[in-house]
Design a protein around this motif. Structure first.
Motif, mmCIF file in Angstrom:
data_model
loop_
_atom_site.group_PDB
_atom_site.id
_atom_site.type_symbol
_atom_site.label_atom_id
_atom_site.label_comp_id
_atom_site.label_asym_id
_atom_site.label_seq_id
_atom_site.Cartn_x
_atom_site.Cartn_y
_atom_site.Cartn_z
ATOM 1 N N ALA A 94 0.987 -0.805 -0.011
ATOM 2 C CA ALA A 94 0.017 -0.023 0.359
ATOM 3 C C ALA A 94 1.162 1.338 0.098
ATOM 4 O O ALA A 94 1.612 1.066 0.464
ATOM 5 N N GLN A 95 0.256 2.353 -0.839
ATOM 6 C CA GLN A 95 1.543 3.594 -0.413
ATOM 7 C C GLN A 95 1.171 4.336 0.184
ATOM 8 O O GLN A 95 1.998 5.616 0.859
ATOM 9 N N GLY A 96 -0.146 3.971 1.720
ATOM 10 C CA GLY A 96 -0.009 4.836 2.893
ATOM 11 C C GLY A 96 -0.871 4.289 3.232
ATOM 12 O O GLY A 96 -1.125 2.988 3.229
ATOM 13 N N VAL A 114 8.169 1.910 8.425
ATOM 14 C CA VAL A 114 8.030 3.067 7.182
ATOM 15 C C VAL A 114 9.172 3.392 6.843
ATOM 16 O O VAL A 114 9.916 4.205 5.881
ATOM 17 N N THR A 115 9.567 3.946 7.862
ATOM 18 C CA THR A 115 11.298 4.010 8.514
ATOM 19 C C THR A 115 11.379 6.233 7.803
ATOM 20 O O THR A 115 11.175 6.356 6.567
ATOM 21 N N PRO A 116 12.371 6.789 8.671
ATOM 22 C CA PRO A 116 12.323 8.614 8.124
ATOM 23 C C PRO A 116 13.406 8.269 7.064
ATOM 24 O O PRO A 116 14.387 7.252 7.186
ATOM 25 N N PHE A 117 13.460 9.359 6.221
ATOM 26 C CA PHE A 117 14.752 9.897 5.195
ATOM 27 C C PHE A 117 16.157 9.542 6.207
ATOM 28 O O PHE A 117 16.156 9.924 7.185
ATOM 29 N N ARG A 118 17.398 9.704 5.785
ATOM 30 C CA ARG A 118 18.302 9.592 6.099
ATOM 31 C C ARG A 118 19.254 10.448 6.223
ATOM 32 O O ARG A 118 19.102 11.275 4.478
ATOM 33 N N LEU A 295 8.667 10.739 6.946
ATOM 34 C CA LEU A 295 9.041 9.326 6.246
ATOM 35 C C LEU A 295 8.639 8.811 4.859
ATOM 36 O O LEU A 295 8.027 9.825 4.372
ATOM 37 N N LYS A 296 9.270 7.726 4.837
ATOM 38 C CA LYS A 296 9.334 7.126 3.531
ATOM 39 C C LYS A 296 8.170 6.393 2.578
ATOM 40 O O LYS A 296 7.564 5.951 2.498
ATOM 41 N N GLY A 297 6.149 7.382 3.720
ATOM 42 C CA GLY A 297 4.981 6.649 3.246
ATOM 43 C C GLY A 297 4.323 7.422 4.348
ATOM 44 O O GLY A 297 4.750 8.323 4.642
ATOM 45 N N VAL A 327 5.442 12.873 0.345
ATOM 46 C CA VAL A 327 6.488 11.402 1.028
ATOM 47 C C VAL A 327 7.991 12.505 -0.295
ATOM 48 O O VAL A 327 8.796 12.904 0.676
ATOM 49 N N GLU A 328 7.936 12.857 -1.587
ATOM 50 C CA GLU A 328 9.189 12.924 -2.310
ATOM 51 C C GLU A 328 8.609 14.564 -2.193
ATOM 52 O O GLU A 328 10.500 14.880 -1.259
#
Lengths: 339, 339
Positions: A94-96, A114-118, A295-297, A327-328
């Motif tokens: 799923a995307q969200g 889902v994890t955060p950006f780094r 987050l990446k989602g 997200v992007e």
């Protein structure tokens, strides 16, 4: 509109799961390009999915309740709807994800799975700190974004800079503000006001946050004088809860005043619907719920006292955020991200 | 009632000085044992005092305005009404001071001239940190004390302990609560909630503050669930300003809703007086103003948008605090004071 797939937590919220299922049906009716991954116990989600074209079941036998310790529950209840949903978003099934479950557990599970950006620091890849963001209606007829609203009671200057950058993107994409004015919550609007911490944030935000307008104060949250209010989760929580307390106080005083006379009783009827609409809007329903940025989602949290309408709105808001590329674009607002 | 002498700042507030003079007259009429030391420009206070038995003039040619930098103004405008009044309290010419002038300047002048109590640390006598305290009406029909409400954006654990001790005495003497429940403002009511700072305050307050009930949150400020809310001046200011913002928002929404129909217009009339009374109470008028606790004299600050009634109430509240022995009892609530 493009096809999107949103995972919805059937076990989220204080009401019966049927309320969530009805909310999903309402969302599917309103958005014909929406697909839903309904996560929850097999006996609920399987028959629900079997009789609908655009629904798939994701079985999760466990439930994390409002009473569970968030971190512990996420670590031990690996088969809960919240954990399984976050893993599904990570995998791209799923995307969200939308849930009206426990905020702490959703935040913990989303951060873990889902994890955060780094970003890169001293040769190591460190996760950025996600923030819980909401938007409340303001007196100017728009929406004011508050970040962080409670996830992070202690933060660093660079976190606050990112909150400002992410909040501005949210204001643009979700609230439709072309050039958001970003304020730093302080104990006065003058540049010289603030705690040691906010005084350290001020120049860093001025240099790195587009649309930074300096300090703002508690009254600015609902005034429409700024579009984004940036603060740590401690002061953000205090501001939101004080707002909620004031609303309760004023409504109870008004009720007392009005019900003491016949003409007052008529007046009470006249303003009742207006007052409850306002109460809902102030609790984040205007944008479907609180969102975890960084987050990446897309992960959206509805408040626990849910309804069919709230589940519908939260699910649709999640779909809109996915389609808008939130997200992007949030990731693009921050310098130095490595993944 | 015993005789007391209160110094009143004729130049305090946004209105004409005549409003303050009328307020003094109203206070003198209400309290026949009250004497007033009217501080301000000679052309105002001298004729006023000459025609009244219980008024003396204290000439102060300078004025500190809301626009002045507080610390700088107190240092340079030595002949201002605020500085001269604080020196008069220190000398004992008056036992208390009421002003609706600039909060920052009054706090600075009172700290410099009325002076805080001291404690001994490492062989040196250090002043305790005074806090600005107010009481707001709560939904249970009582008054909730908030300290600090804005003087100290950065404080230490021991300051918070003293704020709790002083706030409890204020709740007893001014709000009439026999056994005040003292809460620590946090981002949730559970013991585990809080920032690093409030988590350090929690055990220290539990050990040293009578009636400590643990964490409270923003909604508790007006709920009547605690009698004293202890916080640093940053979060205290955020909580109060958010409350004010919510009140403004709700009132403007109601107005919009009501004025759109004839029956609504009738309802608006019915609730108008109730709403403005509530607005005044929420801004601290219920107890005459904000008080500086921890000083060797009673100093009360009314809010700038003043009125004859507000000056009267503030002056009478100052007299009541003097008669109740607030200064001595506040000092008695703290361990280890040396003077």
């Amino acid at each position: 509109m493009s096809k999107v797939r949103v995972c919805v937590d059937v076990m989220g919220g204080d009401e019966e799961p049927q309320v969530v299922l009805d909310g999903i049906d309402a969302a599917l009716a309103a958005d014909t390009e929406l697909e839903v991954l309904a996560v929850g116990p097999a006996e609920l989600v399987e028959p629900f999915a079997a009789s609908r074209d655009r629904v798939e079941a994701l079985v999760a036998p466990d439930v994390i309740t409002m009473e569970d310790d968030p971190i512990k529950a996420v670590m031990t209840k690996r088969k809960s709807s919240i954990v399984i949903a976050c893993r599904a978003v990570k995998k791209g099934t799923a995307q969200g994800f939308f849930s009206a479950g426990a905020t702490g557990a959703i935040t913990a599970a989303a951060t873990a799975y889902v994890t955060p950006f780094r970003y890169e620091a001293d040769g190591k890849r460190e996760p950025i700190r996600p923030c819980i963001t909401t938007a409340v209606p303001n007196r100017a007829g728009g929406l004011t974004v508050l970040c962080d609203m409670g996830a992070n009671p202690d933060v660093e200057v660079e976190d606050m800079v990112r909150f400002g950058q992410m909040g501005a993107v949210y204001s643009q994409l979700v609230c439709g503000v072309a050039h958001p004015r970003v304020g730093l919550l302080s104990n006065g609007t003058e540049d010289t006001k603030g705690s040691h911490f906010t005084k350290a944030c001020f120049p860093a935000m001025r240099d790195a946050v587009p649309g930074f307008v300096g300090n703002c104060e508690g009254t600015d949250l609902l005034a429409g004088t700024v579009d984004v209010v940036v603060t740590d989760g401690f002061a953000g929580n205090v501001a939101l809860k004080a707002t909620e307390g004031a609303a309760k106080m004023i409504m109870s005083e008004l009720k007392g005043a009005l019900l003491s006379s016949l003409s007052g009783k008529i007046a009470a009827l006249l303003i009742k619907s207006k007052l409850s609409a306002l109460k809902e809007k102030l609790s984040g329903d205007a944008v479907g719920g609180a969102i975890l940025l960084g987050l990446k989602g897309v992960v959206l949290i509805g408040h626990g006292a849910t309804s069919v309408e709230a589940v519908k709105n939260g699910t649709l808001a999640t779909a809109r955020a996915i389609r808008a590329g939130l997200v992007e674009k949030v990731a693009g607002s921050m310098d130095g991200l490595v993944e």
